[in-house]
Scaffold this active site. Structure first.
Site, PDB file in Angstrom:
ATOM      1  N   GLY A 242       0.751  -1.246   0.000  1.00 43.22           N
ATOM      2  CA  GLY A 242       0.000   0.000   0.000  1.00 43.22           C
ATOM      3  C   GLY A 242       0.780   1.294   0.000  1.00 43.22           C
ATOM      4  CD  GLU A 284      -0.081  -9.164   1.701  1.00 41.54           C
ATOM      5  OE1 GLU A 284      -0.929  -8.475   1.071  1.00 41.54           O
ATOM      6  OE2 GLU A 284      -0.407 -10.044   2.499  1.00 41.54           O
ATOM      7  N   PRO A 285       4.327  -5.427  -0.660  1.00 44.17           N
ATOM      8  CG  PRO A 285       6.573  -4.784  -0.805  1.00 44.17           C
ATOM      9  CD  PRO A 285       5.658  -5.785  -0.123  1.00 44.17           C
ATOM     10  NE  ARG A 287       0.040   2.316  -6.038  1.00 46.72           N
ATOM     11  CZ  ARG A 287      -1.039   2.327  -6.827  1.00 46.72           C
ATOM     12  NH1 ARG A 287      -0.995   2.873  -8.010  1.00 46.72           N
ATOM     13  NH2 ARG A 287      -2.162   1.794  -6.409  1.00 46.72           N
ATOM     14  NE  ARG A 322      -2.533   3.064 -11.759  1.00 47.67           N
ATOM     15  CZ  ARG A 322      -2.386   4.261 -11.227  1.00 47.67           C
ATOM     16  NH1 ARG A 322      -1.813   5.229 -11.916  1.00 47.67           N
ATOM     17  NH2 ARG A 322      -2.818   4.506 -10.026  1.00 47.67           N
ATOM     18  CE1 TYR A 326      -8.587   2.104  -9.977  1.00 49.52           C
ATOM     19  CE2 TYR A 326      -6.631   2.099 -11.346  1.00 49.52           C
ATOM     20  CZ  TYR A 326      -7.571   1.419 -10.606  1.00 49.52           C
ATOM     21  OH  TYR A 326      -7.475   0.073 -10.487  1.00 49.52           O
ATOM     22  CB  CYS A 354     -14.181   3.597 -31.003  1.00 49.70           C
ATOM     23  SG  CYS A 354     -13.238   3.448 -32.523  1.00 49.70           S
ATOM     24  CD  GLU A 355     -15.231   2.869 -24.587  1.00 46.84           C
ATOM     25  OE1 GLU A 355     -15.802   3.689 -23.833  1.00 46.84           O
ATOM     26  OE2 GLU A 355     -15.515   1.671 -24.641  1.00 46.84           O
ATOM     27  CE1 TYR A 382      -1.817  -3.571  -8.630  1.00 41.81           C
ATOM     28  CE2 TYR A 382      -0.680  -1.589  -7.895  1.00 41.81           C
ATOM     29  CZ  TYR A 382      -1.144  -2.865  -7.650  1.00 41.81           C
ATOM     30  OH  TYR A 382      -0.938  -3.448  -6.426  1.00 41.81           O
TER      31      TYR A 382
HETATM   32  N1  LLP Z   1      -1.782  -7.129  -0.957  1.00 43.90           N
HETATM   33  C1  LLP Z   1      -3.069  -7.215  -1.345  1.00 43.90           C
HETATM   34  C2  LLP Z   1      -3.930  -8.202  -0.696  1.00 43.90           C
HETATM   35  C3  LLP Z   1      -3.570  -6.359  -2.340  1.00 43.90           C
HETATM   36  O1  LLP Z   1      -4.846  -6.450  -2.709  1.00 43.90           O
HETATM   37  C4  LLP Z   1      -2.693  -5.416  -2.951  1.00 43.90           C
HETATM   38  C5  LLP Z   1      -3.188  -4.515  -3.998  1.00 43.90           C
HETATM   39  C6  LLP Z   1      -1.363  -5.391  -2.533  1.00 43.90           C
HETATM   40  C7  LLP Z   1      -0.940  -6.249  -1.533  1.00 43.90           C
HETATM   41  C8  LLP Z   1      -0.345  -4.445  -3.124  1.00 43.90           C
HETATM   42  O2  LLP Z   1      -0.642  -3.118  -2.862  1.00 43.90           O
HETATM   43  P1  LLP Z   1       0.365  -1.970  -3.345  1.00 43.90           P
HETATM   44  O3  LLP Z   1       1.626  -2.093  -2.550  1.00 43.90           O
HETATM   45  O4  LLP Z   1       0.612  -2.183  -4.792  1.00 43.90           O
HETATM   46  O5  LLP Z   1      -0.372  -0.726  -3.083  1.00 43.90           O
HETATM   47  N2  LLP Z   1      -5.046  -1.104  -9.908  1.00 43.90           N
HETATM   48  C9  LLP Z   1      -4.922  -0.108  -8.862  1.00 43.90           C
HETATM   49  C10 LLP Z   1      -4.307  -0.688  -7.593  1.00 43.90           C
HETATM   50  C11 LLP Z   1      -5.048  -1.881  -7.046  1.00 43.90           C
HETATM   51  C12 LLP Z   1      -4.407  -2.447  -5.816  1.00 43.90           C
HETATM   52  C13 LLP Z   1      -4.988  -3.771  -5.489  1.00 43.90           C
HETATM   53  N3  LLP Z   1      -4.404  -4.463  -4.377  1.00 43.90           N
HETATM   54  C14 LLP Z   1      -4.118   1.064  -9.403  1.00 43.90           C
HETATM   55  O6  LLP Z   1      -3.756   1.042 -10.581  1.00 43.90           O
HETATM   56  O7  LLP Z   1      -3.879   2.036  -8.709  1.00 43.90           O
END
Ligand code: LLP
Length: 427
Positions: A242, A284-285, A287, A322, A326, A354-355, A382
Protein backbone atom coordinates in the site's frame (compact mmCIF):
# COMPACT_ATOMS: atom_id res chain seq x y z
CA UNK A 1 10.29 18.13 -13.18
CA UNK A 2 12.34 15.43 -11.52
CA UNK A 3 12.68 12.18 -13.38
CA UNK A 4 12.38 8.91 -11.42
CA UNK A 5 15.64 7.25 -10.35
CA UNK A 6 17.72 5.67 -13.14
CA UNK A 7 16.14 7.95 -15.79
CA UNK A 8 18.36 10.78 -17.09
CA UNK A 9 18.70 13.18 -20.02
CA UNK A 10 21.75 13.03 -22.23
CA UNK A 11 21.31 16.13 -24.35
CA UNK A 12 17.68 15.82 -25.52
CA UNK A 13 17.67 12.02 -25.28
CA UNK A 14 15.85 10.32 -22.41
CA UNK A 15 17.93 7.46 -21.07
CA UNK A 16 17.06 4.62 -18.72
CA UNK A 17 20.09 2.92 -17.14
CA UNK A 18 22.18 4.42 -19.93
CA UNK A 19 19.97 3.05 -22.74
CA UNK A 20 18.36 5.63 -25.07
CA UNK A 21 14.63 5.00 -24.99
CA UNK A 22 14.31 6.24 -28.58
CA UNK A 23 16.54 3.35 -29.59
CA UNK A 24 14.19 0.93 -27.89
CA UNK A 25 11.32 2.33 -29.99
CA UNK A 26 13.44 1.94 -33.13
CA UNK A 27 14.36 -1.62 -32.22
CA UNK A 28 11.16 -3.01 -30.68
CA UNK A 29 8.43 -0.72 -32.01
CA UNK A 30 5.69 1.11 -30.19
CA UNK A 31 3.87 1.00 -27.84
CA UNK A 32 6.39 -0.76 -25.59
CA UNK A 33 6.70 -1.02 -21.84
CA UNK A 34 10.25 -0.71 -20.51
CA UNK A 35 11.36 -1.64 -17.00
CA UNK A 36 14.62 -0.98 -15.18
CA UNK A 37 16.16 -3.88 -13.30
CA UNK A 38 18.25 -1.44 -11.25
CA UNK A 39 15.15 0.48 -10.16
CA UNK A 40 13.32 -2.69 -9.11
CA UNK A 41 16.43 -3.89 -7.26
CA UNK A 42 16.83 -0.55 -5.45
CA UNK A 43 13.19 -0.46 -4.31
CA UNK A 44 13.38 -4.03 -3.03
CA UNK A 45 16.67 -3.23 -1.27
CA UNK A 46 14.96 -0.30 0.51
CA UNK A 47 12.47 -2.75 2.05
CA UNK A 48 15.27 -5.11 3.06
CA UNK A 49 17.30 -2.26 4.55
CA UNK A 50 14.29 -1.20 6.59
CA UNK A 51 14.02 -4.70 8.05
CA UNK A 52 17.66 -4.69 9.06
CA UNK A 53 18.15 -7.70 11.32
CA UNK A 54 14.48 -7.97 12.18
CA UNK A 55 13.11 -11.32 10.91
CA UNK A 56 10.90 -10.66 7.92
CA UNK A 57 9.92 -11.49 4.38
CA UNK A 58 9.06 -9.02 1.63
CA UNK A 59 6.34 -10.67 -0.45
CA UNK A 60 6.08 -8.73 -3.71
CA UNK A 61 2.43 -8.34 -4.79
CA UNK A 62 2.54 -10.09 -8.16
CA UNK A 63 -0.61 -8.36 -9.41
CA UNK A 64 1.28 -5.08 -9.78
CA UNK A 65 3.46 -6.42 -12.59
CA UNK A 66 3.64 -10.14 -13.27
CA UNK A 67 6.07 -10.23 -16.18
CA UNK A 68 8.34 -13.29 -15.77
CA UNK A 69 11.49 -11.16 -15.94
CA UNK A 70 10.22 -8.87 -13.16
CA UNK A 71 9.41 -11.90 -11.00
CA UNK A 72 12.74 -13.49 -11.90
CA UNK A 73 14.62 -10.36 -10.85
CA UNK A 74 12.82 -10.33 -7.49
CA UNK A 75 13.15 -14.08 -6.93
CA UNK A 76 16.91 -13.77 -7.36
CA UNK A 77 16.88 -11.06 -4.68
CA UNK A 78 15.22 -13.48 -2.27
CA UNK A 79 11.74 -12.00 -2.44
CA UNK A 80 8.61 -13.77 -1.35
CA UNK A 81 5.44 -13.33 -3.40
CA UNK A 82 1.86 -12.36 -2.60
CA UNK A 83 -0.44 -14.01 -5.14
CA UNK A 84 -4.18 -13.77 -5.74
CA UNK A 85 -4.77 -16.53 -8.29
CA UNK A 86 -3.60 -19.91 -9.54
CA UNK A 87 -2.24 -18.12 -12.59
CA UNK A 88 -0.01 -15.93 -10.47
CA UNK A 89 1.24 -19.03 -8.61
CA UNK A 90 2.29 -20.59 -11.92
CA UNK A 91 4.05 -17.40 -12.96
CA UNK A 92 6.01 -17.26 -9.70
CA UNK A 93 7.08 -20.89 -9.97
CA UNK A 94 8.06 -20.53 -13.64
CA UNK A 95 10.07 -17.42 -12.78
CA UNK A 96 12.10 -19.38 -10.22
CA UNK A 97 10.24 -18.14 -7.12
CA UNK A 98 10.08 -20.48 -4.14
CA UNK A 99 6.67 -21.83 -3.12
CA UNK A 100 7.71 -21.71 0.53
CA UNK A 101 7.87 -17.91 0.18
CA UNK A 102 4.42 -17.58 -1.42
CA UNK A 103 1.37 -16.25 0.40
CA UNK A 104 -2.05 -16.51 -1.20
CA UNK A 105 -4.51 -13.60 -0.73
CA UNK A 106 -7.88 -12.90 -2.35
CA UNK A 107 -11.59 -13.20 -1.54
CA UNK A 108 -12.49 -15.77 -4.18
CA UNK A 109 -10.00 -18.64 -4.14
CA UNK A 110 -11.48 -21.64 -5.99
CA UNK A 111 -11.09 -25.32 -5.01
CA UNK A 112 -8.73 -25.84 -7.94
CA UNK A 113 -6.57 -22.87 -6.93
CA UNK A 114 -6.47 -23.95 -3.28
CA UNK A 115 -5.48 -27.50 -4.25
CA UNK A 116 -2.76 -26.24 -6.60
CA UNK A 117 -1.35 -24.04 -3.84
CA UNK A 118 -1.47 -26.89 -1.30
CA UNK A 119 0.18 -29.18 -3.85
CA UNK A 120 2.98 -26.64 -4.37
CA UNK A 121 3.38 -26.34 -0.58
CA UNK A 122 3.05 -22.57 -0.32
CA UNK A 123 3.92 -20.73 2.85
CA UNK A 124 0.47 -19.49 3.88
CA UNK A 125 -3.12 -18.76 2.84
CA UNK A 126 -4.52 -15.36 3.81
CA UNK A 127 -8.11 -16.32 4.59
CA UNK A 128 -10.73 -13.66 3.86
CA UNK A 129 -14.01 -15.17 5.16
CA UNK A 130 -15.58 -17.80 7.42
CA UNK A 131 -16.60 -19.87 4.40
CA UNK A 132 -13.01 -19.91 3.17
CA UNK A 133 -11.83 -21.48 6.44
CA UNK A 134 -14.09 -24.44 5.71
CA UNK A 135 -13.14 -24.58 2.05
CA UNK A 136 -9.40 -24.69 2.73
CA UNK A 137 -9.82 -27.23 5.54
CA UNK A 138 -11.84 -29.47 3.20
CA UNK A 139 -9.22 -29.19 0.44
CA UNK A 140 -6.42 -30.02 2.89
CA UNK A 141 -8.40 -33.05 4.09
CA UNK A 142 -8.84 -34.27 0.51
CA UNK A 143 -5.11 -33.99 -0.13
CA UNK A 144 -4.11 -35.36 3.29
CA UNK A 145 -2.06 -32.28 4.17
CA UNK A 146 -2.16 -29.50 6.76
CA UNK A 147 -2.75 -25.97 5.40
CA UNK A 148 -0.85 -23.07 7.01
CA UNK A 149 -3.27 -20.16 7.37
CA UNK A 150 -3.51 -16.55 8.44
CA UNK A 151 -6.72 -14.54 8.79
CA UNK A 152 -6.92 -11.28 6.86
CA UNK A 153 -8.46 -8.85 9.28
CA UNK A 154 -10.28 -5.79 8.11
CA UNK A 155 -9.12 -3.29 10.73
CA UNK A 156 -11.70 -0.65 9.70
CA UNK A 157 -9.12 2.08 9.21
CA UNK A 158 -9.49 4.74 6.50
CA UNK A 159 -6.42 4.58 4.22
CA UNK A 160 -7.15 8.09 2.86
CA UNK A 161 -6.78 7.03 -0.77
CA UNK A 162 -8.87 6.62 -3.96
CA UNK A 163 -12.15 4.80 -3.08
CA UNK A 164 -11.52 2.11 -5.74
CA UNK A 165 -8.31 1.07 -4.01
CA UNK A 166 -9.39 1.40 -0.36
CA UNK A 167 -9.82 -2.07 1.05
CA UNK A 168 -9.62 -1.92 4.84
CA UNK A 169 -12.85 -0.18 5.81
CA UNK A 170 -15.87 -2.08 7.01
CA UNK A 171 -17.85 -1.36 3.83
CA UNK A 172 -15.21 -3.19 1.79
CA UNK A 173 -15.54 -6.78 0.52
CA UNK A 174 -12.08 -7.67 1.82
CA UNK A 175 -11.05 -9.46 4.97
CA UNK A 176 -12.74 -10.57 8.16
CA UNK A 177 -14.43 -7.93 10.32
CA UNK A 178 -12.27 -6.95 13.27
CA UNK A 179 -15.17 -7.79 15.62
CA UNK A 180 -15.39 -11.38 14.28
CA UNK A 181 -11.67 -12.08 14.38
CA UNK A 182 -11.39 -13.94 17.68
CA UNK A 183 -14.38 -16.19 16.99
CA UNK A 184 -13.03 -17.13 13.57
CA UNK A 185 -9.52 -17.80 14.91
CA UNK A 186 -11.14 -20.23 17.40
CA UNK A 187 -12.99 -21.84 14.54
CA UNK A 188 -9.86 -22.18 12.38
CA UNK A 189 -7.84 -23.52 15.32
CA UNK A 190 -10.38 -26.32 15.81
CA UNK A 191 -9.67 -27.83 12.37
CA UNK A 192 -6.84 -30.33 12.51
CA UNK A 193 -6.25 -29.75 8.78
CA UNK A 194 -5.31 -26.12 9.48
CA UNK A 195 -2.26 -24.71 11.17
CA UNK A 196 -2.95 -21.15 12.30
CA UNK A 197 0.32 -19.28 11.79
CA UNK A 198 -0.39 -15.62 11.21
CA UNK A 199 -2.51 -12.53 10.99
CA UNK A 200 -2.67 -10.05 8.15
CA UNK A 201 -4.34 -6.99 6.70
CA UNK A 202 -4.12 -4.89 3.58
CA UNK A 203 -6.01 -1.64 3.89
CA UNK A 204 -5.46 0.08 0.57
CA UNK A 205 -3.06 1.27 -2.06
CA UNK A 206 -1.20 4.46 -3.00
CA UNK A 207 -1.13 5.60 0.64
CA UNK A 208 0.91 8.73 1.16
CA UNK A 209 0.54 8.79 4.91
CA UNK A 210 1.89 6.03 7.16
CA UNK A 211 -0.57 6.77 9.99
CA UNK A 212 -3.36 4.44 8.80
CA UNK A 213 -0.83 1.61 8.46
CA UNK A 214 0.52 2.19 11.96
CA UNK A 215 -3.01 2.28 13.34
CA UNK A 216 -3.74 -1.03 11.59
CA UNK A 217 -0.54 -2.52 12.99
CA UNK A 218 -1.61 -1.57 16.53
CA UNK A 219 -5.02 -3.13 15.98
CA UNK A 220 -3.42 -6.37 14.77
CA UNK A 221 -0.95 -6.45 17.68
CA UNK A 222 -3.86 -6.10 20.12
CA UNK A 223 -5.48 -9.09 18.47
CA UNK A 224 -2.23 -11.09 18.67
CA UNK A 225 -2.26 -10.44 22.44
CA UNK A 226 -5.89 -11.48 22.82
CA UNK A 227 -5.26 -14.63 20.80
CA UNK A 228 -2.14 -15.49 22.81
CA UNK A 229 -4.25 -15.28 25.98
CA UNK A 230 -6.43 -18.03 24.49
CA UNK A 231 -3.45 -20.20 23.62
CA UNK A 232 -3.44 -19.28 19.90
CA UNK A 233 0.18 -18.27 19.26
CA UNK A 234 1.00 -16.64 15.93
CA UNK A 235 4.41 -16.65 14.30
CA UNK A 236 3.94 -13.85 11.77
CA UNK A 237 2.18 -10.55 11.26
CA UNK A 238 1.60 -9.32 7.70
CA UNK A 239 0.82 -5.65 7.22
CA UNK A 240 0.02 -5.91 3.50
CA UNK A 241 1.19 -3.45 0.88
CA UNK A 242 0.00 0.00 0.00
CA UNK A 243 2.84 2.52 0.18
CA UNK A 244 2.25 5.26 -2.37
CA UNK A 245 4.65 6.57 -5.00
CA UNK A 246 5.24 9.89 -6.70
CA UNK A 247 3.31 10.15 -9.98
CA UNK A 248 3.26 13.95 -10.09
CA UNK A 249 4.25 15.89 -6.99
CA UNK A 250 3.16 13.51 -4.24
CA UNK A 251 5.41 13.22 -1.23
CA UNK A 252 5.76 9.46 -0.82
CA UNK A 253 6.64 7.71 2.43
CA UNK A 254 10.33 6.70 2.50
CA UNK A 255 10.32 2.90 2.30
CA UNK A 256 13.17 1.94 4.61
CA UNK A 257 12.21 4.49 7.27
CA UNK A 258 8.66 3.22 7.23
CA UNK A 259 9.71 -0.42 7.57
CA UNK A 260 12.13 0.50 10.36
CA UNK A 261 9.32 2.35 12.18
CA UNK A 262 7.15 -0.76 11.95
CA UNK A 263 9.84 -3.15 13.21
CA UNK A 264 10.69 -0.81 16.10
CA UNK A 265 7.06 -0.59 17.08
CA UNK A 266 6.71 -4.38 17.01
CA UNK A 267 9.93 -4.79 18.99
CA UNK A 268 8.65 -2.37 21.64
CA UNK A 269 5.36 -4.27 21.86
CA UNK A 270 7.34 -7.53 22.05
CA UNK A 271 9.45 -6.17 24.91
CA UNK A 272 6.29 -5.62 26.97
CA UNK A 273 5.21 -9.25 26.56
CA UNK A 274 6.58 -12.21 28.48
CA UNK A 275 6.94 -14.19 25.26
CA UNK A 276 10.37 -13.40 23.84
CA UNK A 277 10.18 -15.23 20.50
CA UNK A 278 10.15 -12.51 17.82
CA UNK A 279 7.10 -12.41 15.60
CA UNK A 280 8.12 -12.33 11.94
CA UNK A 281 7.05 -9.33 9.82
CA UNK A 282 5.67 -9.89 6.33
CA UNK A 283 4.88 -7.10 3.87
CA UNK A 284 3.14 -7.25 0.48
CA UNK A 285 4.36 -4.24 -1.53
CA UNK A 286 3.52 -3.98 -5.22
CA UNK A 287 3.37 -0.44 -6.58
CA UNK A 288 6.28 0.90 -4.52
CA UNK A 289 8.58 -1.75 -6.01
CA UNK A 290 7.72 -1.38 -9.69
CA UNK A 291 5.69 1.78 -10.50
CA UNK A 292 8.62 4.13 -11.03
CA UNK A 293 10.76 1.38 -12.55
CA UNK A 294 8.59 1.40 -15.68
CA UNK A 295 7.74 3.64 -18.63
CA UNK A 296 5.34 3.16 -21.51
CA UNK A 297 6.81 4.31 -24.82
CA UNK A 298 4.39 5.54 -27.46
CA UNK A 299 4.54 7.46 -30.74
CA UNK A 300 2.48 10.40 -31.96
CA UNK A 301 0.32 9.38 -34.93
CA UNK A 302 -1.76 12.52 -35.54
CA UNK A 303 -2.10 16.05 -34.25
CA UNK A 304 -5.62 17.50 -34.36
CA UNK A 305 -5.93 21.17 -33.54
CA UNK A 306 -9.13 23.07 -32.84
CA UNK A 307 -10.98 24.37 -29.81
CA UNK A 308 -9.19 21.50 -28.08
CA UNK A 309 -5.87 20.11 -29.29
CA UNK A 310 -5.50 16.36 -29.49
CA UNK A 311 -2.31 14.37 -29.83
CA UNK A 312 -3.41 10.93 -31.00
CA UNK A 313 -0.77 8.39 -29.98
CA UNK A 314 -0.43 4.68 -30.65
CA UNK A 315 -0.97 3.65 -27.01
CA UNK A 316 -4.49 3.62 -25.65
CA UNK A 317 -6.70 2.81 -22.69
CA UNK A 318 -6.30 -0.87 -23.52
CA UNK A 319 -2.56 -0.48 -22.85
CA UNK A 320 -2.79 1.83 -19.83
CA UNK A 321 -6.20 1.90 -18.15
CA UNK A 322 -5.29 3.92 -15.06
CA UNK A 323 -6.20 7.39 -16.43
CA UNK A 324 -9.61 6.21 -17.70
CA UNK A 325 -10.37 4.11 -14.61
CA UNK A 326 -9.02 6.23 -11.75
CA UNK A 327 -8.50 9.61 -13.38
CA UNK A 328 -4.83 8.83 -12.71
CA UNK A 329 -2.08 11.30 -13.63
CA UNK A 330 1.04 10.01 -15.42
CA UNK A 331 3.79 12.35 -16.48
CA UNK A 332 4.41 12.43 -20.26
CA UNK A 333 7.80 13.44 -21.59
CA UNK A 334 9.40 13.49 -25.06
CA UNK A 335 12.07 10.84 -25.64
CA UNK A 336 14.22 13.16 -27.73
CA UNK A 337 14.36 16.36 -29.75
CA UNK A 338 11.05 17.37 -31.39
CA UNK A 339 10.62 16.36 -35.04
CA UNK A 340 10.41 18.65 -38.05
CA UNK A 341 7.49 21.11 -37.85
CA UNK A 342 6.78 20.35 -34.19
CA UNK A 343 4.05 22.42 -32.55
CA UNK A 344 4.24 23.61 -28.99
CA UNK A 345 0.71 23.60 -27.57
CA UNK A 346 -1.40 22.28 -24.75
CA UNK A 347 -2.58 18.81 -25.78
CA UNK A 348 -4.94 16.13 -24.66
CA UNK A 349 -2.99 12.94 -25.25
CA UNK A 350 -5.45 10.31 -26.46
CA UNK A 351 -5.40 6.84 -28.02
CA UNK A 352 -7.10 5.43 -31.11
CA UNK A 353 -9.76 3.44 -29.20
CA UNK A 354 -13.37 4.34 -29.96
CA UNK A 355 -14.32 5.70 -26.52
CA UNK A 356 -14.25 9.23 -25.16
CA UNK A 357 -12.73 7.67 -22.04
CA UNK A 358 -9.69 6.70 -24.09
CA UNK A 359 -7.34 9.36 -22.86
CA UNK A 360 -3.89 9.15 -21.31
CA UNK A 361 -3.44 12.75 -20.21
CA UNK A 362 -5.31 16.05 -20.29
CA UNK A 363 -3.89 19.51 -20.88
CA UNK A 364 -0.18 18.82 -21.23
CA UNK A 365 2.15 21.33 -22.79
CA UNK A 366 4.39 19.51 -25.25
CA UNK A 367 6.34 20.42 -28.35
CA UNK A 368 5.64 17.53 -30.70
CA UNK A 369 5.36 16.41 -34.30
CA UNK A 370 3.81 13.25 -35.75
CA UNK A 371 6.33 10.42 -35.39
CA UNK A 372 7.81 11.75 -32.15
CA UNK A 373 8.11 9.24 -29.35
CA UNK A 374 6.90 9.97 -25.84
CA UNK A 375 7.41 8.27 -22.49
CA UNK A 376 4.47 7.83 -20.13
CA UNK A 377 6.22 7.66 -16.77
CA UNK A 378 5.52 5.70 -13.58
CA UNK A 379 3.96 2.93 -15.68
CA UNK A 380 5.59 -0.10 -14.07
CA UNK A 381 2.68 -0.97 -11.76
CA UNK A 382 -0.94 -1.84 -12.58
CA UNK A 383 -0.30 -0.95 -16.19
CA UNK A 384 0.58 -3.87 -18.51
CA UNK A 385 -1.18 -6.25 -16.10
CA UNK A 386 -4.45 -4.38 -16.66
CA UNK A 387 -4.05 -4.24 -20.45
CA UNK A 388 -6.73 -5.77 -22.67
CA UNK A 389 -7.30 -6.56 -26.33
CA UNK A 390 -10.16 -4.06 -26.68
CA UNK A 391 -10.58 -2.98 -30.31
CA UNK A 392 -8.60 -6.13 -31.24
CA UNK A 393 -5.39 -4.39 -30.34
CA UNK A 394 -2.47 -6.68 -29.56
CA UNK A 395 -0.87 -5.95 -26.22
CA UNK A 396 2.39 -4.01 -26.13
CA UNK A 397 5.87 -5.50 -26.07
CA UNK A 398 7.83 -5.44 -22.78
CA UNK A 399 11.56 -4.79 -22.49
CA UNK A 400 13.85 -4.93 -19.44
CA UNK A 401 16.94 -2.76 -19.35
CA UNK A 402 19.77 -3.98 -17.20
CA UNK A 403 22.98 -2.01 -16.90
CA UNK A 404 23.23 -0.92 -20.53
CA UNK A 405 21.70 -4.09 -22.01
CA UNK A 406 18.10 -4.49 -23.02
CA UNK A 407 16.11 -7.66 -23.33
CA UNK A 408 12.74 -8.32 -24.93
CA UNK A 409 10.84 -9.95 -22.04
CA UNK A 410 7.50 -10.22 -23.79
CA UNK A 411 6.92 -10.06 -27.51
CA UNK A 412 4.26 -7.79 -28.92
CA UNK A 413 1.03 -9.73 -29.45
CA UNK A 414 0.19 -10.65 -33.03
CA UNK A 415 -3.21 -11.19 -34.60
CA UNK A 416 -2.57 -14.96 -34.39
CA UNK A 417 -2.04 -14.61 -30.62
CA UNK A 418 -5.33 -12.74 -30.38
CA UNK A 419 -7.29 -15.33 -32.37
CA UNK A 420 -5.80 -18.34 -30.58
CA UNK A 421 -8.65 -20.49 -29.31
CA UNK A 422 -11.38 -18.75 -31.29
CA UNK A 423 -13.31 -20.57 -33.98
CA UNK A 424 -15.78 -19.90 -36.74
CA UNK A 425 -19.06 -21.82 -36.77
CA UNK A 426 -18.86 -25.40 -38.07
CA UNK A 427 -21.53 -24.71 -40.73
N1 LLP B 1 -1.78 -7.13 -0.96
C1 LLP B 1 -3.07 -7.22 -1.35
C2 LLP B 1 -3.93 -8.20 -0.70
C3 LLP B 1 -3.57 -6.36 -2.34
O1 LLP B 1 -4.85 -6.45 -2.71
C4 LLP B 1 -2.69 -5.42 -2.95
C5 LLP B 1 -3.19 -4.51 -4.00
C6 LLP B 1 -1.36 -5.39 -2.53
C7 LLP B 1 -0.94 -6.25 -1.53
C8 LLP B 1 -0.34 -4.45 -3.12
O2 LLP B 1 -0.64 -3.12 -2.86
P1 LLP B 1 0.37 -1.97 -3.34
O3 LLP B 1 1.63 -2.09 -2.55
O4 LLP B 1 0.61 -2.18 -4.79
O5 LLP B 1 -0.37 -0.73 -3.08
N2 LLP B 1 -5.05 -1.10 -9.91
C9 LLP B 1 -4.92 -0.11 -8.86
C10 LLP B 1 -4.31 -0.69 -7.59
C11 LLP B 1 -5.05 -1.88 -7.05
C12 LLP B 1 -4.41 -2.45 -5.82
C13 LLP B 1 -4.99 -3.77 -5.49
N3 LLP B 1 -4.40 -4.46 -4.38
C14 LLP B 1 -4.12 1.06 -9.40
O6 LLP B 1 -3.76 1.04 -10.58
O7 LLP B 1 -3.88 2.04 -8.71
Amino acid sequence: MTLPAFFAREGRELMLEGVALNEIVARFGSPTYVYSRAAITAAFAAYRDGLGNYPGLICYAVKANSNLAVLDCLARLGAGFDIVSGGELQRVLRAGGLAKRVIFSGVGKTDAEIEAALGANIRCFNIESEAEIEKIAAAARRLGVVAPVSLRINPDVDPLTHPYIATGMKESKFGIAHADAIALYRKAKAFEELEVVGIDCHIGSQMLDEEPLIESLDRLLDLVDSLAAEGIALSHIDLGGGLGVRYRDEQSVAISEFVATVTKRIARWQALRRDTSAIELLLEPGRSIVANAGVLLTQVEYLKCGSKNFAVVDAAMNDLLRPALYDAWHDIVPLGAPGHGAQKRVWDVVGPVCESGDWLAHDRELEIAPGDALGILSAGAYAMVMASNYNSRGRAAEVMVDGGNCYLVRARETIDDLLLGEARLPM
